[in-house]
Design an enzyme around this catalytic site. Sequence first.
Site, PDB file in Angstrom:
ATOM      1  N   ASP A 119       0.790  -1.200   0.058  1.00  0.00           N
ATOM      2  CA  ASP A 119      -0.080  -0.127  -0.110  1.00  0.00           C
ATOM      3  C   ASP A 119       0.948   1.469   0.027  1.00  0.00           C
ATOM      4  O   ASP A 119       2.234   1.175  -0.005  1.00  0.00           O
ATOM      5  CB  ASP A 119      -0.917   0.010   1.152  1.00  0.00           C
TER       6      ASP A 119
HETATM    7  C1  BGC Z   1      -5.194   2.936   0.025  1.00  0.00           C
HETATM    8  C2  BGC Z   1      -5.166   2.121  -1.001  1.00  0.00           C
HETATM    9  C3  BGC Z   1      -5.152   2.759  -2.481  1.00  0.00           C
HETATM   10  C4  BGC Z   1      -3.823   3.473  -2.463  1.00  0.00           C
HETATM   11  C5  BGC Z   1      -3.518   4.021  -3.891  1.00  0.00           C
HETATM   12  C6  BGC Z   1      -3.924   3.964  -0.116  1.00  0.00           C
HETATM   13  O1  BGC Z   1      -3.890   5.156   0.711  1.00  0.00           O
HETATM   14  O2  BGC Z   1      -5.146   2.664   1.305  1.00  0.00           O
HETATM   15  O3  BGC Z   1      -6.313   1.524  -0.899  1.00  0.00           O
HETATM   16  O4  BGC Z   1      -5.195   1.640  -3.374  1.00  0.00           O
HETATM   17  O5  BGC Z   1      -3.890   4.436  -1.450  1.00  0.00           O
HETATM   18  O6  BGC Z   1      -4.680   5.235  -3.999  1.00  0.00           O
END
Ligand code: BGC
Length: 771
Positions: free
Chosen positions: A307
């Site tokens: 993530d």
């Molecule tokens: C989130 C993810 C997301 C990623 C990219 C993160 O802050 O937890 O679910 O896919 O950002 O945008």
Amino acid sequence: MKKKLLPLVISCVLASSLTSGLSVAKPALSNTSNSSSVSKEIWQDDRQAMDTFINELMAKMTLKEKIGQLDLQAGKGQLTGSYRNKNYAKQIKAGHLGAIFNTTGAKQTRMLQEIAVEETRLGIPLLFGYDTIHGFKTIFPLSLGEAASWDLEAIEKSARVSARESAAAGLHWTFAPMVDISRDPRWGRISEGAGEDVYLGNQVALARVKGFQGDDLSKPDTVMATAKHFAVYGAAEGGRDYNSTDVSERSLRSLYLPPFKALVDAGVATIMTAFNDLNGVPATGNDYLLNDILRDEWGFEGFVVTDYTAVEEMVDHGFAKDSKHAAELALNAGADMDMVGQNYFKHLEASVKEGKVSIETIDKSVRRILAMKYRLGLFEDPYRYSNEANEKRETLSKENLAAARDVARKSMVLLKNDNQTLPLAADLTSIALIGPLADSKADMIGSWAGRGDRKKQPVTVLEGLQAKLGDKVKINYAKGASYNYKGNTNKGFGAAMVAAKKSDVIVAVMGESEKMTGEASSRTSLTLPGNQLALLRELKKLRKPIVLVLMNGRPLNLNWADEKADAILETWYAGTMGGHAIADVLVGDYNPSGKLPMSFPRNVGQIPVYHSMKNTGRPFSEDLTGGARNYSSRYENLENTPLYAFGHGLSYTQFDYSDIELSSDTMTETSTIEAKVKVTNSGNYDGEEVVQLYIQDLVGSVTRPVKELKGFEKLMIKKGETKEVSFTISADDLAFYRRDMSYGAEAGEFKLYIGTASDNTQSASFSLTGS
Ligand code: BGC
């Protein structure tokens, strides 16, 4: 209408160390889990040709080029993306970048792809990813709302349309679905999943991935899906986002992992790690989760992405001493691609030299990423997704908008409807349309709404009703109140009261601002925020019928409305066509058919409250004969039950259930039984019903839930018609992680429940014998 239950997809785990010295309460049948054949046909490639191609390519790659493939950078985007690394164009040119997200559009992606393919030494194409969660440009209802449809075809259709629109904008990859099971409505990200239940969660997850990836990943209108967030993100302590989690091996296997396992079996292309730590080890550096379970046990062949900045966050977790150490921990644990933080890019060359990371480990990760590029067909034609003509044709097409309206209607849940307040009477002459969400375009599409327009495109409830009713009905609109936590005056109440006084019925559109849901949006209170409830109380004084139309991303505390409003319609955030869909339901052009995918608590103090709870040694009882104090498991000041149970949802018509008919009251490990009910539509409207099957194992080698969802069937039953629904139950449906952590059913007595909601069922009994 017959339904064969899908076999459970959890693989058998023998944790022998846990079995020693424990006596198993009753004889376990031999393991009944279905090792559900890995159906990777969606990756239609000739593996040998792919391996040869990748071997040749990797033989030419420098270490730096390899590490570049493991780097994912954020391009321009309105969600989580920023130009954090201003040099990423330079990095592409050097052949040192594997993937980009938040850059969208056929033209923009083509421009960057040309640099990667035409200006670098090896010409390896880039991957373009994006958070297409519940729509790209055409926005469908919030994911939790879609799950409330219990309509797997509709959910798949939503993902299919979203995939087509995303792919036409040059994207190869979506960071969805989120399959985190959660029982805590305080957690803002509850809005992105499918709710509290593992069976429903699995089915919804599978439908979404089928929609995104289609039947062939190399078709240019499909995108790779991502099962996220691996794992246990939904169990954040106190519902506070990013918070620690601590769950037993049994809960991990029974509740949190099954949707991921189901998706791995179905061929999901990628997995995203979670931000949280699990039992003391951050998920992004969790060797047990990523290497042992995901790869060794389940045989996952796609790649793992972290993530956003989750690698260096292991420093804040107090698990890594610096970002270099974090990079080593993450890669060695099995996280192949580093999102945003550039920890791999900056440090891994040195780590290889120092022997902290082996070249074999780097190669494995690079190979997994190149394999997905190959499977997408990017080595054949890197520009196949970046087609402007396609993009123009596909984006917000009439067909896509019609699909969004259809799915939105199917997602709505009628929570209450006294005196048939809904549908609105045909002879109505005026409606007071009140509330901060009645004419809010920005809120209509909800959080994580892709590239959905928030200013013009979304149809509000006001616009939807106007379009539906024309001049026939006068709509007296007043915003009236605010959902903001602070700074509210009751100045708007006057106009709302004036509008209500001159109208036949009050339709109050209230709930949360979309900003209160999604990431970093946890709440400690579930009441209607701002002064909305105060306005409802004022409106109630007029003694006119009140219809509360809710827009929100989580279960809310609705005690007042449950008592005082005449009807309550839960619409979540219904998407681009939301206002039309809501109008369809309000006037009865569509008969609501959604069912809650989560229990709605009576108040925050009850959390977690869910349908598959255990009985305890002192099951809840009203009995006070034992003295003044009731020693059963309960609160002194509140009922145990939720306000609205899991699976609850009314219809404008009435469904009557017959008794359950069982083909036999005993079954064996290898035989099945059929459970049938007849459902009659005895009301005045055609309607869809979700017939739900729950099972309770009365005695287990470990304590068992009071009931667990094991099947459902959504079907249309015309007015006056009766339909028979039949469920086939096999030992797979009775399987669980037994005391010794082996997976399978145990002989004994079972109760089976079939009904319209988890708290409204018929029941029957059967037994499972050992032979
Ligand atoms: C989130 C993810 C997301 C990623 C990219 C993160 O802050 O937890 O679910 O896919 O950002 O945008």
